[in-house]
Design a protein around this motif. Sequence first.
Motif, PDB file in Angstrom:
ATOM      1  N   GLU A   1       4.829 -18.755   1.205  1.00  0.00           N
ATOM      2  CA  GLU A   1       5.187 -17.421   1.695  1.00  0.00           C
ATOM      3  C   GLU A   1       5.159 -16.340   0.624  1.00  0.00           C
ATOM      4  O   GLU A   1       4.934 -15.178   0.911  1.00  0.00           O
ATOM      5  N   LYS A   2       5.426 -16.684  -0.611  1.00  0.00           N
ATOM      6  CA  LYS A   2       5.678 -15.694  -1.658  1.00  0.00           C
ATOM      7  C   LYS A   2       4.454 -14.821  -1.931  1.00  0.00           C
ATOM      8  O   LYS A   2       3.342 -15.308  -2.042  1.00  0.00           O
ATOM      9  N   ILE A   3       4.695 -13.505  -2.037  1.00  0.00           N
ATOM     10  CA  ILE A   3       3.639 -12.549  -2.396  1.00  0.00           C
ATOM     11  C   ILE A   3       3.885 -12.049  -3.815  1.00  0.00           C
ATOM     12  O   ILE A   3       3.073 -12.250  -4.699  1.00  0.00           O
ATOM     13  N   PHE A   4       5.026 -11.381  -4.016  1.00  0.00           N
ATOM     14  CA  PHE A   4       5.386 -10.915  -5.369  1.00  0.00           C
ATOM     15  C   PHE A   4       6.885 -10.644  -5.418  1.00  0.00           C
ATOM     16  O   PHE A   4       7.549 -10.539  -4.382  1.00  0.00           O
ATOM     17  N   ASP A   5       7.400 -10.533  -6.637  1.00  0.00           N
ATOM     18  CA  ASP A   5       8.795 -10.174  -6.867  1.00  0.00           C
ATOM     19  C   ASP A   5       8.847  -8.833  -7.577  1.00  0.00           C
ATOM     20  O   ASP A   5       8.006  -8.550  -8.426  1.00  0.00           O
ATOM     21  N   LEU A   6       9.853  -8.037  -7.226  1.00  0.00           N
ATOM     22  CA  LEU A   6      10.101  -6.772  -7.911  1.00  0.00           C
ATOM     23  C   LEU A   6      11.191  -7.037  -8.951  1.00  0.00           C
ATOM     24  O   LEU A   6      12.287  -7.503  -8.611  1.00  0.00           O
TER      25      LEU A   6
END
Length: 202
Positions: A139-144
């Motif tokens: 699921e992961k796209i990116f982290d801020l």
Amino acid sequence: MKIWLKRLFVATVAIMTLGFYVPPIDLDINAETDNKEIESEKKPLDKPASLIYEPPVYLEDLDDHQIVVLDPAEELIEQAKDRMIEKLGPRILSQLNDEMTEEVLPNLELIVMDLIETNDPDMAFNLSIIEDNIPGYGEKIFDLYDEQTDQIIAKFHVRRENRPLEGYWFNFHYHLAEDQFETHHALADVYWSKNTPPKWMS
């Protein structure tokens, strides 16, 4: 004995004559014919079918005071959009292009801008993106990430859902550090089809 002498004689003659005969090479003749071919190829190109006028640009006409400064907030938003598009991959994006440009990316822009204003009110621009695109079905796209506090403040995900009688949907959502990343905050729901979607980034 005579057979051995004959074989020895043939072998000796073969070795002696090997490399003695070299065919003549006419470099001048080949060079002249090559030049004629090149010249004949150039002649039709000397007369262009149409000319396009482009006014010349002179360095004196450029204003030295016009320096383009990228807004760090806009740059961060563009990076977030790029990570989202990269996550989907060309196969999914080709089918969901309209939904992405009309719904998903504008919502992403609003949410990232809101997170910038909330977590960086002084506009110190300590926020950055940790690229965690995972191919396959993750699921992961990116982290801020907040560089000043050394903490992740938001995680952006996309989940594929197979809803009964409807088919496959993509659920774009994000999680916030303020609730220990437990709540799914909706970003957008996009319908795929009844067929199984391809893997991410394919």
